[in-house]
Design a protein around this motif. Structure first.
Motif, mmCIF file in Angstrom:
data_model
loop_
_atom_site.group_PDB
_atom_site.id
_atom_site.type_symbol
_atom_site.label_atom_id
_atom_site.label_comp_id
_atom_site.label_asym_id
_atom_site.label_seq_id
_atom_site.Cartn_x
_atom_site.Cartn_y
_atom_site.Cartn_z
ATOM 1 N N GLU A 197 6.749 8.341 -23.302
ATOM 2 C CA GLU A 197 7.534 8.629 -22.106
ATOM 3 C C GLU A 197 8.833 9.302 -22.529
ATOM 4 O OE1 GLU A 197 8.521 5.061 -19.953
ATOM 5 O OE2 GLU A 197 8.916 3.971 -21.789
ATOM 6 N N ALA A 213 0.987 15.887 -19.393
ATOM 7 C CA ALA A 213 1.724 14.833 -18.692
ATOM 8 C C ALA A 213 0.947 14.335 -17.471
ATOM 9 C CB ALA A 213 3.095 15.359 -18.259
ATOM 10 N N MET A 215 6.963 13.572 -14.250
ATOM 11 C CA MET A 215 5.821 12.945 -14.877
ATOM 12 C C MET A 215 6.304 11.734 -15.670
ATOM 13 S SD MET A 215 3.009 14.741 -14.259
ATOM 14 C CE MET A 215 3.280 15.591 -12.729
ATOM 15 N N TYR A 261 -4.145 9.370 -15.589
ATOM 16 C CA TYR A 261 -4.830 9.877 -16.781
ATOM 17 C C TYR A 261 -6.312 9.499 -16.737
ATOM 18 C CZ TYR A 261 -6.463 10.072 -21.597
ATOM 19 O OH TYR A 261 -7.209 10.322 -22.733
ATOM 20 N N LEU A 310 0.063 18.757 -25.460
ATOM 21 C CA LEU A 310 0.837 17.801 -24.665
ATOM 22 C C LEU A 310 0.464 17.946 -23.195
ATOM 23 C CD1 LEU A 310 2.654 18.463 -27.288
ATOM 24 C CD2 LEU A 310 4.458 17.385 -25.950
ATOM 25 N N THR A 367 3.297 11.122 -21.149
ATOM 26 C CA THR A 367 2.732 12.329 -21.750
ATOM 27 C C THR A 367 1.752 11.914 -22.830
ATOM 28 O OG1 THR A 367 4.725 13.611 -21.297
ATOM 29 C CG2 THR A 367 3.249 14.471 -22.996
ATOM 30 N N CYS A 368 0.570 12.492 -22.768
ATOM 31 C CA CYS A 368 -0.433 12.306 -23.800
ATOM 32 C C CYS A 368 -0.164 13.368 -24.870
ATOM 33 C CB CYS A 368 -1.835 12.473 -23.214
ATOM 34 S SG CYS A 368 -3.153 12.327 -24.427
ATOM 35 N N VAL A 369 0.129 12.901 -26.072
ATOM 36 C CA VAL A 369 0.376 13.797 -27.199
ATOM 37 C C VAL A 369 -0.871 13.745 -28.075
ATOM 38 C CG1 VAL A 369 1.829 14.285 -29.207
ATOM 39 C CG2 VAL A 369 2.849 13.337 -27.119
ATOM 40 N N HIS A 395 -0.897 17.782 -16.009
ATOM 41 C CA HIS A 395 0.219 18.731 -16.073
ATOM 42 C C HIS A 395 0.313 19.201 -17.521
ATOM 43 C CE1 HIS A 395 4.177 20.533 -15.417
ATOM 44 N NE2 HIS A 395 4.551 19.917 -16.530
ATOM 45 N N ILE A 425 1.706 20.673 -20.547
ATOM 46 C CA ILE A 425 2.988 21.091 -21.102
ATOM 47 C C ILE A 425 2.744 22.231 -22.084
ATOM 48 C CG2 ILE A 425 4.960 20.368 -22.511
ATOM 49 C CD1 ILE A 425 4.553 17.554 -21.251
#
Length: 115
Positions: free
Chosen positions: A98, A56, A1, A63, A54, A4-6, A36, A38
């Protein structure tokens, strides 16, 4: 991936179990919509009103496609509605990050030096 969206949540600490249910619901919804997952993380020690999610994706375009699918997902809509009605999320922030190659998923080494 690749990204990542945090998601950082400020939550009502007196509704921790409600947030936990909200997060568990995403465990079925997010993968179905193309993310995905996390994981979601609840406060344990220290600050009692911050939680994290989190998710991904291959790219920002992936996204955006995920967000479109999520908006049309019945269970996703129900989960968002539940959060609005119960008001356990006080604030939500999103950042896109990332991973630094060679730093994710490294297992600890025991005292003898072996994995």
């Amino acid at each position: 991936m690749s990204i990542t969206c945090v998601i950082r949540y400020e939550i009502d600490p007196f509704q921790l179990s409600t947030f936990k249910q909200y997060a568990e619901n995403w465990g079925k919804i997010i993968p179905r919509c193309g993310g995905h997952l996390i994981g979601y993380f609840l406060p344990h020690e220290g600050t009692n009103n911050v939680a994290w999610g989190l998710i991904a994706f291959e790219s920002l375009a992936a996204y955006e496609a995920y967000r479109v699918r999520l908006k049309s997902d019945d269970e996703g809509h129900a989960n968002f509605t539940m959060a609005q009605e119960r008001r356990f999320i006080l604030k939500e922030e999103r950042s896109f990050v990332e991973v630094v190659d060679g730093t994710l998923g490294i297992e600890p080494i025991n005292k003898e030096g072996a994995l």
